[in-house]
Design an enzyme around this catalytic site. Structure first.
Site, PDB file in Angstrom:
ATOM      1  CD  GLU A 148      -3.103  -1.479   2.168  1.00 20.35           C
ATOM      2  OE1 GLU A 148      -3.810  -0.680   2.100  1.00 20.35           O
ATOM      3  OE2 GLU A 148      -2.671  -1.590   3.278  1.00 20.35           O
ATOM      4  N   GLY A 201       0.026   2.002   4.272  1.00 18.84           N
ATOM      5  CA  GLY A 201      -0.265   3.037   3.458  1.00 18.84           C
ATOM      6  C   GLY A 201       0.773   4.462   3.236  1.00 18.84           C
ATOM      7  CB  ALA A 217       0.423   4.274   7.927  1.00 21.50           C
ATOM      8  N   GLY A 277      21.226   8.348   8.963  1.00 18.29           N
ATOM      9  CA  GLY A 277      21.959   8.998   9.846  1.00 18.29           C
ATOM     10  C   GLY A 277      20.625   9.683  11.327  1.00 18.29           C
ATOM     11  CD  GLN A 285       8.629  11.567  16.729  1.00 21.12           C
ATOM     12  OE1 GLN A 285       7.946  10.781  15.584  1.00 21.12           O
ATOM     13  NE2 GLN A 285       9.706  12.328  16.906  1.00 21.12           N
ATOM     14  CB  SER A 331       4.151  10.198  21.850  1.00 26.30           C
ATOM     15  OG  SER A 331       3.301   9.657  23.239  1.00 26.30           O
TER      16      SER A 331
END
Length: 393
Positions: A261, A278, A304, A327, A370, A372
């Site tokens: 996707e 997606g 996605a 990097g 990551q 939040s």
């Protein structure tokens, strides 16, 4: 005329011992589309069947037919010749023992010659016989297409074929269905075509045709939008290419059932059981990977709108919306370091809190995320199983 199969094999041995014979890497006979304005310009080559490191008996017969009709094979890496009535007659006479058997999947080269024998000289003017003697940079449109066919039919592995300069050899044309049209010809005839209601429906303007214009995929392969896969891509059986943000470039593709996707850029390869979410992008060799082609292992999930710019091993996850680049610095806890090292015993990096993406290239069992709250990029040992829906593949 050759009467028996033994006679045929004896003739092949004789040809292969001759001074003019050259063992090819690949060969085939193509129907070519010529320029509407400049008939000497070849816009496309369609091969009903290609030979790649195979069928050397047919190669010998074709070379003898060329030799007998005054064509001399050169010392170049490739050779392209016009198909003439005399060539077809010569080749057909050598194939006599196989003609009755040449149906269905049997003796495709003989089937091609049989069909050509029904055409007149004017019709034969749109056919070429093409030989590649080494995997050098292609010099002709016909040679480029032969290599694209080798990739898309799976006869040559992805990233194994020299396509240097191919983009410069192919002409940028308007595609109307399977027909390429010179842009200059369209401009010169625009008024008349539009006034007469004969202006063609233009599907795209590109140097490459679409995959489905030339290739019949496996029964369990789905491509929901023909524009999403370029000729020269390779799709393993069970691959699903959804509409929307998906795209597979030439010399890129899949090695097994994969849900696509997102975008698989040039020279990128995705292993079986993986899911390219997606809008996810796998960078190509010209888009931020320092020229290093990217392989994605088996049973990986690229979330996605994520971006992956390093090779990944098996069982990796890239969370939605993040970029994993060479990097990019990722925090790794000491506990996860030990788990990742256990899953990748060949990895001998010393522990440190932050690893650049390039230092993690090719490792299995990674999960990129990551935080939040802090925004910190992290990598840890994945504990989730990525499994495709078998009903969809």
């Amino acid at each position: 005329m050759i009467q028996t199969k033994d006679d045929f094999f004896a003739l092949v041995n004789e040809i292969q011992s001759s001074a003019y014979y050259k063992e090819p890497l690949a060969f085939g006979i193509a129907r070519v589309d010529r320029g509407q304005k400049n008939p000497e310009k070849i816009l496309q080559a369609t091969f009903p069947f290609i030979n790649w490191k195979e069928n050397y008996g047919s190669a010998a017969i074709f070379q003898k037919a060329l030799h007998e009709t005054g064509k001399l094979l050169n010392d170049e890496s490739e050779a392209v010749y016009d198909v003439t009535k005399n060539f077809v007659a010569e080749a057909l006479s050598y194939c006599n023992p196989w003609i009755e058997e040449a149906i269905g999947d049997a003796h495709k080269n003989v089937q091609v010659i049989k069909y050509l024998s029904t055409l007149d000289e004017e019709e034969l003017a749109n056919f070429k016989i093409v030989f590649l003697f080494e995997d050098a940079a292609p010099k002709s449109v016909e040679a480029v297409y032969l290599k694209l066919y080798a990739l898309s039919t799976g006869k040559a592995a992805l990233r194994s074929v020299n396509l240097n300069g191919a983009f410069g050899i192919l002409h940028n044309v308007a595609w109307s269905g399977t027909t390429p049209i010179e842009l200059d010809w369209l401009r010169e005839n625009e008024l008349e075509l539009k006034m007469s209601g004969q202006y063609p429906v233009i599907d795209s303007v590109d140097k490459f045709p679409r995959f489905l214009q030339h290739i019949i995929p496996a029964d369990n392969t789905r491509i929901l939008d023909a524009a999403k896969v370029r000729m020269g891509a390779q799709l393993a059986a069970g691959t699903t290419v959804m509409p929307g943000a998906s795209y597979i470039n030439f010399n890129a593709g899949t090695l097994g059932p994969v849900m696509v996707e997102g975008r698989i850029s040039s020279s990128a390869v995705v292993g079986k059981g993986s899911d390219v979410g997606g809008g996810a992008s796998i960078l190509g060799v010209l888009s931020g990977t320092s020229g290093n082609p990217i392989s994605i292992g088996e049973n990986c999930l690229l979330g996605a709108n994520s971006v992956t710019g390093i090779p990944l091993g098996n069982g990796c996850i890239v969370d939605a919306g993040i970029a994993v680049l060479e990097g990019t610095k990722f925090f790794m806890s000491e506990a996860d370091y030990e788990k990742i090292k256990e899953a990748n015993p060949e990895w001998n990096a010393e522990y440190k809190e932050f690893f650049k993406g390039r230092e993690l290239a090719g490792l299995s069992g990674l999960h990129f995320r990551q935080d939040s709250t802090s925004g910190q990029m992290k990598v840890f040992r994945s504990n989730k199983e990525v499994k495709l829906n078998e009903e969809l593949h």
